[in-house]
Scaffold this active site. Structure first.
Site, PDB file in Angstrom:
ATOM      1  N   TRP A 113      16.885  40.784  35.969  1.00 10.34           N
ATOM      2  CA  TRP A 113      17.959  40.514  35.000  1.00 10.34           C
ATOM      3  C   TRP A 113      17.401  40.495  33.577  1.00 10.34           C
ATOM      4  O   TRP A 113      18.142  40.583  32.613  1.00 10.34           O
ATOM      5  CB  TRP A 113      18.670  39.196  35.320  1.00 10.34           C
ATOM      6  N   ASP A 114      16.081  40.435  33.452  1.00 12.51           N
ATOM      7  CA  ASP A 114      15.422  40.454  32.146  1.00 12.51           C
ATOM      8  C   ASP A 114      15.934  41.611  31.290  1.00 12.51           C
ATOM      9  O   ASP A 114      16.101  41.473  30.074  1.00 12.51           O
ATOM     10  CB  ASP A 114      13.904  40.662  32.304  1.00 12.51           C
ATOM     11  N   GLU A 135      14.141  28.095  37.586  1.00 13.90           N
ATOM     12  CA  GLU A 135      13.723  28.223  38.990  1.00 13.90           C
ATOM     13  C   GLU A 135      12.959  26.995  39.495  1.00 13.90           C
ATOM     14  O   GLU A 135      12.490  26.989  40.634  1.00 13.90           O
ATOM     15  CB  GLU A 135      12.868  29.488  39.167  1.00 13.90           C
ATOM     16  N   LYS A 141      11.895  24.954  33.853  1.00 13.22           N
ATOM     17  CA  LYS A 141      11.018  26.113  33.652  1.00 13.22           C
ATOM     18  C   LYS A 141      11.432  26.933  32.430  1.00 13.22           C
ATOM     19  O   LYS A 141      10.612  27.387  31.650  1.00 13.22           O
ATOM     20  CB  LYS A 141      11.074  26.997  34.907  1.00 13.22           C
ATOM     21  N   GLN A 142      12.733  27.168  32.303  1.00 18.05           N
ATOM     22  CA  GLN A 142      13.206  28.058  31.233  1.00 18.05           C
ATOM     23  C   GLN A 142      14.651  27.731  30.901  1.00 18.05           C
ATOM     24  O   GLN A 142      15.319  27.019  31.649  1.00 18.05           O
ATOM     25  CB  GLN A 142      13.092  29.503  31.684  1.00 18.05           C
TER      26      GLN A 142
HETATM   27  C1  BGC Z   1      11.611  34.053  35.732  1.00 17.36           C
HETATM   28  C2  BGC Z   1      12.802  34.961  35.968  1.00 17.36           C
HETATM   29  C3  BGC Z   1      12.427  36.372  35.590  1.00 17.36           C
HETATM   30  C4  BGC Z   1      11.148  36.818  36.322  1.00 17.36           C
HETATM   31  C5  BGC Z   1      10.657  38.173  35.847  1.00 17.36           C
HETATM   32  C6  BGC Z   1      10.411  34.573  36.515  1.00 17.36           C
HETATM   33  O1  BGC Z   1       9.303  33.766  36.253  1.00 17.36           O
HETATM   34  O2  BGC Z   1      11.905  32.741  36.139  1.00 17.36           O
HETATM   35  O3  BGC Z   1      13.903  34.536  35.175  1.00 17.36           O
HETATM   36  O4  BGC Z   1      13.465  37.237  35.907  1.00 17.36           O
HETATM   37  O5  BGC Z   1      10.112  35.887  36.072  1.00 17.36           O
HETATM   38  O6  BGC Z   1      10.350  38.157  34.478  1.00 17.36           O
END
Ligand code: BGC
Length: 774
Positions: free
Chosen positions: A359-360, A488, A600-601
Site C-alpha cells: 500500500w506504500d 502493526e 509502530k507508525q
Molecule cells: C509497515 C507497512 C509497510 C511495509 C512495507 C511495514 O513495516 O508496517 O505499513 O507497508 O513495511 O514498507
C-alpha cells in the site's frame, strides 16, 4: 545512527574504504533505471564483506509458503525478488596477482554517487605486496535513455611499474539470494555464448507449481580496450559463466581503460527465443554509440528529470543531500514507463521484503509522481491495480468475503504475504487503493479515469467492506472486528478507527463517483452497472453502512481511539523507556509489544492526514499530542505523516526533527538496517514532508493552496510541481513566498488565506508568515 558520507549537495561521497560498513555503502550507492538495478558493488573481486546484488524488474520466483499450522486462505507462495546475473564483474590481475581491495593496501579510496547525472564513480590507489601502485577510476551507469543498457568504464594506471594487466570481464549466473531460507539456487542455465571480447549468458528461473511463469534473463557484454596493447584474449565459459581473459601490455603511467557495455533483457519483454538476441543487440548498439555519447545522454536525461522535480534547500547541505538522495533513488526504482511494474520497498537495492507492491505505493509514492512527473506515470500506477482486479476478487473470495481485497504484498496481483494477522486482517490497504483514485482525480481533474478504470475498482472495494463489516443490533451500528490497522504493533483488534473510517469513506466516494458517472457519462455508467450487476439495493445498503459505521471515541474528551479499549492500556510515552529497550522490534518479545501502548507508525494520524479537511487544527493537535509521544516510528513510513501534521499545527521544530528522520533515514542509517537495502517507498515521505508539511501544499478539487514556513535550520527552499498542465515553482525565503509559472495561463493559487492569480510566465510574491525567528 551513523555518519559515513560526506555532505554534498549533489553527491553522496564515501571517502576511504570502510570494510565494516561496506554493505551499508553498497546499499546507498545503488543504481537503477526502473527496469533493472544493482547495489554499489565493486567490479573487481572483493573478498571482504559484501552483498553482491543485481535485480531485474518484475523477475521473481514463487517460494512455497512453509508454515507449521496452515490457515485456510494463506497464499501458496511468497514472491521472492531475485538476485540475478552479476553482469558488472571485471577481475583484474597484475602480472598474475589479483587485485582485491580486501588484501591490498588501499589509498585515496572514494566512492561517489552522482545524483545530478545518474552515475557511480569510484577511484583508489591499490598498493600490492610487491609495492606496485595501481590507480583505478571507474564510472558505471545504468542508462535511463537506453533502458536495457549498463556501461562501465574501468581505467587502470600502473603508477610505478610496467606489467601485463589481465582483465577478466564476466557474466556470472551462479548467484544466490542473500535471504534464501534454504540456500536454494533459483536459476537454471539456458544458453551461453562467448567470442573474442563479447559474451552472452541466459539463465532461467526454476520451474514452479504455482502457475507463475518461468523467467529468462539474458545479459550480453561487448568489451572495448583503450590504451595498452592487447596481447592475448582467452575465452572462459561454462553453462553459468562466461568471461574474456584479456591480457594487455601496460606501460608505467599509461592508463588502460576497459569499457564493458552490457545489455540485460528478460522474457517479460521478449519471446523466450529472442531474449538472448535482444540482449546482444542492446550491447552492440551501446558499443556502437560509445561510452562518451551514452554518458552525455545519461547526464542530460537526469538533468531533465531534475528540471521538473528538484527541491532546493538553502543553508543546510545535509538536508539538501537528503531530499535529492531520496528523489534519486525513488526515480531510479520507478519512473512510470511500464504499467506492469511497481515500487518495491527495497527497489533494486536488496532482497528483504520480497514482492514489489505494498500500500506504500498508493499512500506515499503516488502524490510525489502526481506532482513531479507526467500524469501518465500516476495513471500507470493506478492502472496496475485495475489490471489486478480479478485477482483481488479471488483473494476476497478465498477468505469467504465479497468484492475485492487487494493483497498486502504482490508481484502479479496474487497475495504473497503469509502472516495471518496481516494477510487476513491488515485490510485497511484496500482503502489506500480507493483513496489513490480519489487523489489522482482530485489532483489531475482527469475524471475520465473513473469511467475507464476507476469505478469498477471502487465498487469491488466497497463490496468488500460491505461484506467485512457486521451489524451490531444492540447498538444499531456497523463494526469491524479482528483487524490490524496501519500500526502493526497491535493485531486482531476490534474497530481500528482508521480502518472503519477509510472503509466508510470508500463507500462515500464510490457513491460520489457513481453520481458523477450517472450524470456526466450516462452511457458508460449504464454499461458499468450492467457489467458489475450493481443494484439500487446495494447502493442503499452502502449508504446505510456509511451512516451507521461505528467509531471508537472517548466521549469525555472527544479523543478518537486507535481501536476499542485503547485507553485501558498502560499508557506512557516512549521517553519513559530505557534507550536499551529500543528499537522495540529487536529488543522486546512480540507478546510484550502487542500488549504495550507503543505505536509502530501513524494510525489515527494516517486517517487525519488523508482526510485532512474533515478535522480542525485543534483536533489534529489533540491527537498529535496524545499519539505521537507513544509512537516509536519503527516503520520508515511513520515520521513523514507526523511531520506533515506537526507542520500544520505549528509544531515547526517537531516537524523538522521528524523530517530529518525521513530524509536521512538511510544516509545516516537511523534504523540500523540500511545494509539490507534502502527504504525506497518511504523516500517519498521526504518530499511529502517538505511540500505538504513545510509548504503546506493542499489540493481540493484542483484548487491549489500553500501555507509555508521555513524550518529554523534553513534559509529557504524551493520546489516545482506540475498541476493540470501548469508548471509551478514555489520559492520560500525570508523575503516571501514566491509562486511562479512557466508558460501556462492564469492560475489561481491560495497562499495562506489569500487567493492570488499567477499569470502565464509570471509570478506573485506574498509575505512569509509563520517564520521561526532565527
Ligand atoms: C509497515 C507497512 C509497510 C511495509 C512495507 C511495514 O513495516 O508496517 O505499513 O507497508 O513495511 O514498507
Amino acid at each position: 545512527m551513523k555518519k559515513l558520507f560526506v555532505a554534498d549537495e549533489w553527491k553522496v561521497i564515501e571517502e576511504g574504504l570502510h570494510p565494516e560498513d561496506n554493505r551499508l555503502a553498497e546499499s546507498i550507492m545503488s543504481l537503477g533505471n526502473g527496469q533493472m538495478g544493482m547495489r554499489g558493488n565493486f567490479e573487481e573481486t572483493y573478498s571482504g564483506d559484501t552483498h553482491q546484488g543485481s535485480y531485474v524488474a518484475g523477475v521473481y520466483i514463487p517460494d512455497k509458503t512453509r508454515v507449521g499450522w496452515w490457515k485456510n486462505g494463506y497464499p501458496d507462495y511468497f514472491a521472492k525478488v531475485l538476485n540475478s546475473i552479476n553482469y558488472i564483474g571485471i577481475r583484474v590481475f597484475i602480472d598474475g596477482e589479483e587485485l582485491d581491495l580486501a588484501k591490498a593496501e588501499v589509498r585515496n579510496f572514494r566512492r561517489e554517487l552522482n545524483m545530478k547525472h545518474g552515475y557511480l564513480f569510484r577511484s583508489f590507489t591499490a598498493v600490492d605486496s610487491k609495492g606496485r601502485e595501481t590507480e583505478v577510476e571507474v564510472i558505471r551507469f545504468i542508462s535511463i535513455v537506453d533502458q536495457e543498457a549498463t556501461v562501465i568504464s574501468y581505467k587502470v594506471t600502473p603508477v610505478n611499474y610496467s606489467a601485463t594487466l589481465t582483465f577478466v570481464p564476466y557474466l556470472d549466473g551462479d548467484v544466490r539470494n542473500e535471504d534464501s531460507n534454504y540456500d536454494e539456487d533459483f536459476w537454471l542455465p539456458v544458453s551461453h555464448d562467448i567470442t573474442r571480447c563479447a559474451g552472452t549468458l541466459t539463465m532461467r528461473t526454476h520451474e514452479n507449481k504455482f502457475n507463475v511463469p518461468q523467467f529468462d534473463v539474458a545479459a550480453s557484454m561487448k568489451i572495448r580496450v583503450i590504451g595498452g596493447e592487447v596481447i592475448n584474449v582467452n575465452n572462459i565459459a561454462n553453462e553459468e559463466y562466461v568471461a574474456n581473459e584479456i591480457e594487455v601490455d601496460a606501460l608505467k603511467s599509461q592508463p588502460v581503460t576497459l569499457v564493458k557495455y552490457v545489455g540485460v533483457t528478460s522474457s517479460r519483454n521478449y519471446e523466450l527465443d529472442e531474449v538472448a538476441k535482444a540482449a546482444e543487440k542492446v550491447a552492440c548498439a551501446a558499443a556502437e554509440k560509445g561510452f562518451m555519447a551514452m554518458f552525455e545522454e545519461q547526464q542530460a536525461a537526469w538533468e531533465a528529470r531534475w528540471m521538473d522535480a528538484d527541491v532546493t534547500i538553502g543553508g543546510d547541505t545535509e538536508a539538501q543531500q537528503g531530499i535529492r538522495f531520496n528523489l534519486f533513488q525513488l526515480f531510479s526504482t520507478y519512473f512510470g514507463e511500464d504499467p506492469r511494474l511497481n515500487i518495491g520497498p527495497k527497489g533494486f537495492t536488496g532482497e528483504k521484503y520480497g514482492g514489489s507492491t505494498y500500500w506504500d505505493t498508493e499512500a506515499y509514492c503516488l502524490p510525489v509522481y502526481l506532482s513531479t512527473a507526467d500524469s501518465n506515470v500516476s495513471r500507470n500506477l493506478l492502472v496496475y491495480r485495475h489490471n489486478h482486479l480479478e485477482k483481488a476478487k479471488e483473494n476476497a473470495a478465498k477468505l469467504g468475503l465479497g468484492g475485492a481485497l487487494y493483497p498486502m504484498v504482490t508481484m502479479n496481483g496474487e497475495e504473497c504475504h503469509n502472516e495471518w494477522e496481516i494477510t487476513f486482517e491488515e485490510i485497511h490497504r484496500n482503502g489506500a487503493i480507493a483513496y489513490a483514485i480519489y487523489n489522482y482525480v482530485n489532483y489531475t481533474g482527469d475524471k475520465s479515469y473513473l469511467g475507464e478504470y476507476g469505478f469498477d475498482v471502487l465498487v469491488e472495494i466497497s463490496r468488500f467492506w460491505a461484506s467485512r463489516v457486521h451489524y451490531n443490533a444492540k447498538k444499531d451500528v456497523y463494526m469491524m472486528h479482528g483487524v490490524t490497522g496501519p500500526n502493526e504493533y497491535e493485531n486482531n483488534v476490534n474497530n481500528n478507527w482508521y480502518t472503519n473510517r477509510i472503509a466508510a469513506w470508500t463507500l462515500e466516494y464510490t457513491r460520489e463517483a457513481r453520481d458523477y458517472l450517472a450524470s456526466a457519462e450516462a452511457d458508460r455508467y449504464a454499461e458499468l452497472v450492467a457489467a458489475l450487476g450493481l443494484t439500487d439495493e446495494e447502493l442503499a445498503k452502502w449508504a446505510e453502512i456509511e451512516e451507521k459505521m461505528y467509531y471508537p471515541i472517548d466521549e469525555e474528551t472527544g479523543l478518537i481511539l486507535q481501536q476499542d479499549g485503547f485507553l485501558d492500556k498502560d499508557l506512557k510515552p516512549v521517553s519513559d523507556l530505557d534507550s536499551a529497550d529500543l528499537p522495540l522490534n529487536q529488543k522486546w518479545s512480540w507478546d510484550r509489544i502487542l500488549r504495550s501502548c507503543f505505536i509502530k507508525q501513524a494510525d489515527v494520524l494516517q486517517g487525519m492526514y488523508f482526510l485532512h479537511d474533515q478535522f480542525t487544527a485543534e483536533q489534529k493537535k489533540q491527537h498529535f499530542d496524545f499519539y505521537e509521544p507513544m509512537t516509536v516510528h519503527e516503520s520508515s513510513l511513520s515520521p513523514c505523516i507526523y511531520s506533515i501534521i506537526a507542520g500544520e499545527i505549528g509544531y515547526e521544530d517537531k516537524a523538522y526533527e521528524l523530517y530529518l528522520r525521513t530524509a536521512r533515514l538511510d544516509l545516516d542509517n537511523y534504523n540500523n538496517d540500511t545494509e539490507d537495502g534502502l527504504h525506497i517507498t518511504s523516500m517519498a515521505g521526504s518530499w511529502l514532508s517538505i511540500v505538504q508539511g513545510f509548504a503546506g501544499m493542499r489540493v481540493a478539487d484542483g484548487a491549489l493552496s500553500f501555507a509555508p514556513f521555513i524550518p529554523k535550520a534553513w534559509n529557504g527552499y524551493s520546489f516545482k510541481i506540475v498541476i493540470r498542465g501548469h508548471h509551478i515553482k514555489v520559492n520560500v525565503t525570508v523575503d516571501g513566498v514566491k509562486v511562479s509559472q512557466e508558460g501556462g495561463s492564469d492560475f489561481a493559487v491560495k497562499i495562506y488565506d489569500e487567493t492570488v492569480t499567477i499569470p502565464a510566465d509570471g509570478e506573485v510574491t506574498v509575505e512569509l508568515r509563520g517564520l521561526v525567528q532565527q
